[in-house]
Design an enzyme around this catalytic site. Structure first.
Site, mmCIF file in Angstrom:
data_model
loop_
_atom_site.group_PDB
_atom_site.id
_atom_site.type_symbol
_atom_site.label_atom_id
_atom_site.label_comp_id
_atom_site.label_asym_id
_atom_site.label_seq_id
_atom_site.Cartn_x
_atom_site.Cartn_y
_atom_site.Cartn_z
ATOM 1 N N HIS A 109 15.564 25.955 1.911
ATOM 2 C CA HIS A 109 15.822 24.790 2.124
ATOM 3 C C HIS A 109 15.094 23.743 1.556
ATOM 4 O O HIS A 109 14.995 22.493 2.110
ATOM 5 C CB HIS A 109 15.894 24.504 3.916
ATOM 6 C CG HIS A 109 17.080 25.304 4.394
ATOM 7 N ND1 HIS A 109 17.281 26.599 4.483
ATOM 8 C CD2 HIS A 109 18.102 24.638 5.144
ATOM 9 C CE1 HIS A 109 18.312 26.849 5.397
ATOM 10 N NE2 HIS A 109 18.937 25.679 5.564
ATOM 11 N N GLY B 118 20.543 26.927 -1.892
ATOM 12 C CA GLY B 118 21.219 27.915 -0.905
ATOM 13 C C GLY B 118 21.944 26.958 0.133
ATOM 14 O O GLY B 118 23.128 27.396 0.442
ATOM 15 N N GLU C 41 28.202 30.936 11.021
ATOM 16 C CA GLU C 41 28.441 29.655 11.329
ATOM 17 C C GLU C 41 29.408 29.148 10.467
ATOM 18 O O GLU C 41 29.355 28.134 9.789
ATOM 19 C CB GLU C 41 27.060 28.677 11.317
ATOM 20 C CG GLU C 41 26.271 29.102 12.139
ATOM 21 C CD GLU C 41 24.786 28.358 11.923
ATOM 22 O OE1 GLU C 41 24.377 27.814 10.954
ATOM 23 O OE2 GLU C 41 24.383 28.076 13.069
ATOM 24 N N GLU D 69 30.858 23.716 14.560
ATOM 25 C CA GLU D 69 29.424 22.965 14.863
ATOM 26 C C GLU D 69 29.720 21.500 14.738
ATOM 27 O O GLU D 69 30.611 21.211 13.728
ATOM 28 C CB GLU D 69 28.463 23.608 13.649
ATOM 29 C CG GLU D 69 27.227 23.206 13.777
ATOM 30 C CD GLU D 69 26.195 23.723 12.737
ATOM 31 O OE1 GLU D 69 26.634 24.673 12.146
ATOM 32 O OE2 GLU D 69 25.176 23.022 12.550
ATOM 33 N N CYS E 170 27.822 19.308 13.488
ATOM 34 C CA CYS E 170 27.476 19.202 11.993
ATOM 35 C C CYS E 170 28.437 19.478 11.005
ATOM 36 O O CYS E 170 28.437 18.697 9.931
ATOM 37 C CB CYS E 170 26.148 19.627 11.558
ATOM 38 S SG CYS E 170 24.497 19.033 12.257
ATOM 39 N N CYS F 292 19.480 20.271 14.287
ATOM 40 C CA CYS F 292 20.202 19.618 13.148
ATOM 41 C C CYS F 292 21.237 18.550 13.726
ATOM 42 O O CYS F 292 21.478 17.382 13.082
ATOM 43 C CB CYS F 292 20.972 20.429 12.131
ATOM 44 S SG CYS F 292 22.017 21.694 12.862
ATOM 45 N N CYS F 293 22.048 19.030 14.716
ATOM 46 C CA CYS F 293 23.173 18.265 15.190
ATOM 47 C C CYS F 293 22.723 16.829 15.806
ATOM 48 O O CYS F 293 23.518 15.887 15.500
ATOM 49 C CB CYS F 293 23.867 19.064 16.068
ATOM 50 S SG CYS F 293 24.577 20.293 15.215
#
Lengths: 641, 641
Positions: free
Chosen positions: B136, B185, B312, B328, B330, B408-409
């Site tokens: 990441h 990625g 996911e 999700e 996001c 993250c969300c």
């Protein structure tokens, strides 16, 4: 075994066909698989592992590596057990010679102290009994004990029995004499030891079975401690899930079926068998509670259990998804075992109903009609394009594969089907009562015990009429015939030589009291009306859906009979239902059902404000056990109304 | 950003409430979380990681370890971006000071060569750019670039922008100048570089974005080679699933949305943005094909995407399970991004329809009404006892948790909601046209470009009337107002000062041509009739079920409004539907729907031959975004008929 297999000859065409398949196709095919003689199939290496282990014992070295699952030995055991039953049904010198040869090979792999397990002998010689959680040592021993008892019982030959008594004695020494702690990660040894005890009459095997049942879950952290002490793993992903291995509580305190479904029902089978043998009330109560939980809250209409592919496990009450169902063939086989032992505890048709449901639907669906391919997983809805392809559906194949690296189901189905007599009947000599649990045409020779034979004539499961003809050389016999009154039959008509006899009904069995004279015919006609089945609303997947059954058979709609598309079909509420006569030419012989319904012609859009138009149609249904025999296609058991 | 956030003041009560929540609750709460100041919440360590990295750069050592996900830095980035938008909406010196302080801390963690990533600086200093698949690095850079552009745009302060231009230049040098192979990625950098290019005008950032899009999947084995070369892993379970990371084919050849849903839509957003910027026809075509696949075959009615919790991810066409949905938050935020960029490519209301659907349903459902708890996963059916508990449902929680280790969300929702102006409007100066995509009350100040202001008065989404009042200091303005005609409105009435004006409809937008005079009022009344929605029969989970929508809002039945039990409810075909007026006291203000239906009273048995009796009842529905605000209870969007 109550030796029923030796005195009941199956003649009815439904199970005769299956017996023939097991004998002519399944047993020879699986033997080849075990010996790695099938091109294109996954390598088994099972027999080769025994040969390697023998080599190691003789020379201290092996020419190649152990290959296969840690429980690979059990495939040979299950095959031998199935072959034993076939040998008693159809004596076959050549097959018996090959069995003896295999037993010889197995014997050579046994250590002097009785220990037998090729994985440990070949691959991990220093790690015996250090990973009960994962390594299936006791599980493999259990299966081979079952094979040994069956082979001795069916052929009179005791070489394998001696081998396995040696192993059982070794286990006794380790866990009882030397007091090693622990219990098997995968139950099986318990029910096997009960069989060994009953066959040999040796109390130590009963004691050992009881020991494993008593200590299970008493220390629910045992597997964690074991893994911390010995620090090795077979699968590498060990999470010490106590429910998965049914050790979260002592077994007598367990109230909900949980964890790996096959382990669960194998355990419960051993528990029920022990409870009956030693009249253990608390154990019997636990068995009943677990039975009720399974059959009232966690069982598919097909007798499938263990709805989650994660852990091949029971999940939560009323969680019975259709398309992602796991419902392993072996789990339903285990449910049949459990039901049989519950029936031994209490003559109650409820147990036989479930036994029949699991057998005629999930167990038979596990095998292709030609006996050549097998399902491990038995979903109640198949969606080509998604099933077998989406990540959440990788397990739910749309067609039966040839063989599995983990090949537990095919030989397990073979041994069950070839010993179906043991489930069909109970002959209780002390009560002078013979119980007819399953309706299978054939001849039951009770000369030695009841002084008679019972000839059963029926076309069950396609027809509900079952005729029991008593033949006695003495002219008459003092015997009660207890015929199960299945829950799917609203009423079952019973006649003795054309007249209604006196009989009493207790817990779902009609006790027809004789004194029968030779030649007496008891005719029982069960109601085979097609039933529309409604599911408890708590099962979210079946909201506003119905299923159709006829006798013990659950039906399903397949694309092959419905223009390729089942998802757009809707049953008409209260619509007409038709049953075709027996059609010998279709799917090895079935009675088809067709029900009134509609085909929806909705929008091509994903979502639409327009109500789909619908056209009337017939929905054609075939027995669930016969699905997926005509290529990949949609299938649904539960249909929207 | 088109700077709309700076010129549109939200005043309508629906989004004002959300803005207030973001400002008063979400932003302060999340800031505390990033700084580990919340008792009982999972530790974030995000800011601490930056402090450690700075320490390492100064002294060569750290006083403690990196903690958190490999992408922990991105939480600070998303928070800063959200804070930037809040600062322009509600200037707040104290918040701005804390942002500047955080930016200072971030700057100290930057290497001299421009590199910035605390995971690598603190934990893996020798492994920069050696695990693009998992680590990441480019993803974190992308988020921080977005934050930098937003912060510079909203506050005029360029410190973070300078930092991130330094990082972007470093990335350019590595991948372009030095020709290092590979692509991220987790896509994100592409859309971020497009923003950076647009804000700075520097072509090298456009070139770098195009590079990452062009090389993606050209060598679909890149990640395998990378892992073989560098031999290290972040997660340990790397299967190099090419679809998961959307590199199974070059992006222009991809036709089905697949793999990790957030990655997918972030990638497609960057692709669409690039296609519009450089007028790349093949890229635009790929975007349209992927858009159509998502919205016509793989999208929940709630705008949720990525139906499988395994990875996911997107799964297969028409595979949209309700209870096990991943969907999700996001991913729907990413779908909003993608829709906005598609709308920039082509003014077509279809894109805005989906943008609105995802925003008003899944994105808003991601946040509790009090702004204090968040859903990562947004199922369309919730089954207490199974959801969140069965192994297959561990992800599908019945109540929003406080904070996530993988957080993250929450900040993603905060940054989207606080910049909703950017999605509500498009101001196309060259075409002298202003597009009204989303209907949000407020004031749009177009003085600098169109010489007017538009005051929007509406109670949307509870009422369909939207009034646009044009105020021009010059007296009149040469402008076309293009109002979206949403697909959920059968007909939308348009008036100019009470009379029907001339207008043309093109691709779902009504172009009302002005010359408007100051004070002109355009009133658009969209049809808010409740719609009964039918699903394509290919979606097996929705057979014979319907859903209800009103305007953009999808409704659901919750136990709280239906006697605790939703599973036994059935909608009456063609039954009556009632809408209550706006009820300010319920769930922060909603219009409730009730539909005629039945409650089934079936047998307690798991399976029964008896048809359940049913009693008439009303089924009460609330907007999906407001579910799970009253404790754990059953919920269903799709109801059987």
């Amino acid at each position: 075994m109550d030796n029923l297999i030796k005195i009941f000859k199956v003649r009815g065409r439904f199970f005769s066909r299956y017996e023939k398949l097991i004998r002519e196709t399944v047993i020879p095919y699986q033997e080849k698989a075990l010996k790695d003689e099938i091109e294109g199939a996954e390598k088994s290496h099972c027999i080769q592992n025994f040969i390697l282990a023998a080599e190691k014992l003789k020379t201290g070295e092996c020419t190649s590596e152990f290959y296969g699952m840690v429980f690979q030995d059990s495939d040979a055991a299950k095959w031998l057990e199935g072959a034993a039953y076939i040998l008693v049904l159809y004596p076959d010198e050549e097959l018996e010679r090959r069995c003896d040869e295999m037993i010889g090979i197995i014997g050579e792999a046994q250590h002097e102290d009785g220990y037998l397990n090729t994985y440990f002998t070949v691959k991990e010689p220093d790690k015996r009994w250090t990973n009960l959680e994962e390594a299936h040592e006791l599980y493999c021993a259990g299966h081979m004990i079952e094979a040994a008892v069956a082979y001795a019982d069916c052929t009179g030959k005791t070489e394998l029995l001696s081998i396995m008594c040696g192993m059982a004695d070794h286990i006794y020494e380790h866990f009882i004499t030397n007091g090693a702690p622990g219990y098997p990660g995968h139950p099986e040894i318990e029910l096997a030891l009960m069989r060994l005890y009953r066959f040999t009459g040796k109390n130590k095997y009963l004691e050992l079975a009881k020991h494993f049942i008593d200590v299970r879950g008493a220390d629910s952290d045992f597997f964690i401690k074991e893994s911390e002490r010995y620090k090795w793993t077979v699968w590498g992903n060990n999470h010490h899930d106590r429910e998965y291995t049914q050790c979260h509580k002592p077994v007598r305190e367990q109230t909900e079926a949980s964890g790996h479904a096959v382990r669960a029902v194998y355990l419960y089978t051993g528990m029920a068998d022990l409870a009956a043998e030693i009249k253990d009330v608390s154990l019997e109560k636990a068995c009943k509670t677990l039975w009720e939980n399974i059959t009232r809250k966690q069982m598919y209409i097909t007798g499938g259990i263990g709805s989650s592919y994660e852990g091949e496990a029971f999940t939560r009450d009323y969680h019975l998804p259709n398309d992602t169902a796991y419902a392993e063939t072996c789990a339903s086989i285990g449910l049949v075992f459990f039901a049989r032992k519950m029936l031994a505890l209490e003559k109650n048709s409820e147990y036989a109903d479930v036994m029949e449901r699991a057998l005629y639907n999930t167990v038979l669906a596990g095998m292709q009609l030609d006996g050549q391919r097998f399902f491990y997983v038995n979903p109640l809805e198949s969606l080509p394009g998604i099933s077998g392809r989406a990540k959440t559906h990788h397990h739910a194949l749309t067609e039966r594969p040839k063989w599995f690296a983990c090949a537990c189901c095919p030989p397990n189905a073979a041994r069950l089907i070839s010993s179906v007599a043991e489930y069909a009947w109970i002959a209780d000599e002390s009560a002078r009562t013979v119980y007819s649990n399953l309706f299978i045409g054939g001849e039951l020779d009770l000369t030695a015990s009841f002084g008679c034979r019972i000839i059963v004539t029926t076309d069950f499961p396609f027809d509900g009429k079952v005729v029991y003809k008593i033949i006695s050389d003495n002219g008459n016999t003092d015997m009660t015939l207890a015929v199960r009154l299945p829950s799917w039959s609203v009423s079952s008509d019973i006649c003795l030589n054309g007249k209604k006899p006196d009989y009493t009904v207790v817990k779902g069995y009609a006790y027809i009291n004789g004194g029968f004279s030779s030649g007496d015919e008891i005719t029982v006609v069960h109601d085979m009306t097609v039933k529309c089945v409604y599911c408890n609303e708590k099962v979210s997947d079946n909201s506003s859906k119905v299923a159709f059954t006829r006798g013990p058979l659950v039906y399903c709609a397949e694309g092959a009979d419905n223009g390729g598309d089942v998802l757009s079909l809707k049953v008409k509420d209260g619509g007409n239902i038709e049953v075709s006569g027996y059609n010998a030419g279709k799917l090895e012989g079935i009675a088809e059902i067709s029900v009134e319904g509609f085909r929806l012609n909705g929008s091509e859009s994903l979502y639409s404000y327009e109500k789909p138009s619908q056209t009337e149609c017939r929905i054609n249904l075939v027995p669930y056990y016969s699905w997926a025999n005509r290529g990949e296609n949609q299938m649904r058991v539960w249909l929207p109304v």
